[in-house]
Design a protein around this motif. Structure first.
Motif, PDB file in Angstrom:
ATOM      1  N   ARG A 277      40.548  38.397  34.833  1.00 43.49           N
ATOM      2  CA  ARG A 277      40.133  39.480  35.413  1.00 43.49           C
ATOM      3  C   ARG A 277      39.339  40.359  34.626  1.00 43.49           C
ATOM      4  O   ARG A 277      38.308  41.088  35.163  1.00 43.49           O
TER       5      ARG A 277
ATOM      6  N   SER B 137      36.221  41.862  31.995  1.00 45.92           N
ATOM      7  CA  SER B 137      35.017  41.649  31.430  1.00 45.92           C
ATOM      8  C   SER B 137      35.381  41.180  29.708  1.00 45.92           C
ATOM      9  O   SER B 137      36.160  41.679  29.291  1.00 45.92           O
TER      10      SER B 137
ATOM     11  N   GLY C 210      37.337  45.632  35.891  1.00 41.68           N
ATOM     12  CA  GLY C 210      38.246  44.303  36.778  1.00 41.68           C
ATOM     13  C   GLY C 210      39.531  44.344  36.895  1.00 41.68           C
ATOM     14  O   GLY C 210      40.187  43.378  37.522  1.00 41.68           O
TER      15      GLY C 210
ATOM     16  N   THR D  10      41.790  46.968  41.504  1.00 42.42           N
ATOM     17  CA  THR D  10      40.696  46.688  42.756  1.00 42.42           C
ATOM     18  C   THR D  10      40.045  47.863  43.432  1.00 42.42           C
ATOM     19  O   THR D  10      38.913  47.784  43.554  1.00 42.42           O
TER      20      THR D  10
END
Length: 258
Positions: free
Chosen positions: A153, A155, A178, A181
């Motif tokens: 999820r 970076s 990330g 949401t």
């Protein structure tokens, strides 16, 4: 709260099963009781044809504080640690492979193992009072098992920063890197909106879409879960972890923090 009160409250309405983490006395830490009730709730929701989506919510100011360190300090550290790591992997995998979308509704603190649970969810809505941190490094550990859901999820630069520093960050940063949401001033309203969108999808369409999205995560579980569990369990009982957990429970800095 008594010993017979549930730590996870289960309710179904309008095709949505809501599992509310309700153990505020220990900040919804992943005690054996909470984990058992969470798994049972996920199984109940999965087996109910009337349930189209699952929401993980919380009471109090903390969504989940991670492992219950009061339990972690009891008994043989190595044996207890191995049991906890296996159970944690089971929880994470269940969230990823359950054939119904899971939404996390957060407006509070998320720490350590709670971060893995958030990352395992399909959709995450975070409110303005949300905060996040990977604090394992500060007690002599690392985010071993929860990396199975976190690393896909986050970076890479964000993972490096927050794994190493243990810094706290808010909902806006969590969305940028990330983990989350969407942010919302009213998380419950946004979750209700998303559930309405999910109800437009067919059950098999939702299940297969989730399966496609999570295929690589499940493959990593198959490839790495046992090795990560062994590494995690091997660190419990070391001098640094004993000092880190004792310092946490005594609300003081560990010796390496000066």
């Amino acid at each position: 709260m008594t010993e017979t009160d549930p730590f996870v409250r289960y309710a179904v309405a309008n095709g949505v099963a809501t599992l509310t983490l309700d153990s505020p006395h220990n900040r919804n830490a992943l005690s054996s009781k909470l984990v058992a009730e969470l798994l049972r709730g996920l199984d109940d929701a999965s087996g109910d044809d009337n349930v189209r989506a699952i929401v993980l919510a919380h009471t109090g100011s903390t969504f989940c504080a991670g492992a219950d360190l009061s339990e972690a300090s009891d008994g043989d550290p190595a044996v207890a640690a191995d049991e906890r790591t296996r159970v944690m992997i089971e929880v994470l995998r269940r969230l990823v492979e359950i054939p119904k979308p899971v939404i996390a509704q957060i407006d509070g603190n998320v720490r350590a193992g709670g971060m893995g649970i958030v990352a395992a969810c399909d959709l995450v809505v975070a409110g303005p009072d949300s905060s996040f941190a990977l604090t394992e490094v500060r007690i002599g550990l690392a985010p071993f098992m929860i990396s199975l859901t976190l690393l896909p999820r986050l970076s890479p630069r964000a993972a490096s920063r927050y794994y190493l520093t243990g810094e706290k960050f808010g909902a806006a940063v969590a969305a940028e890197i990330g983990l989350v949401t969407v942010t919302a001033d009213d998380p419950a309203a946004e979750v209700a909106r998303l559930c309405a969108e999910l109800r437009k999808g067919s059950p098999q369409g939702l299940a297969e879409s989730k399966r496609l999205v999570n295929a690589s995560i499940l493959a990593e579980f198959d490839a790495s879960a046992d090795e990560l569990a062994g590494r995690s369990a091997g660190f419990f009982g070391t001098a640094e972890v004993q000092e880190g957990m004792l310092a946490f429970l005594q609300r003081r800095p560990p010796v390496w923090a000066g």
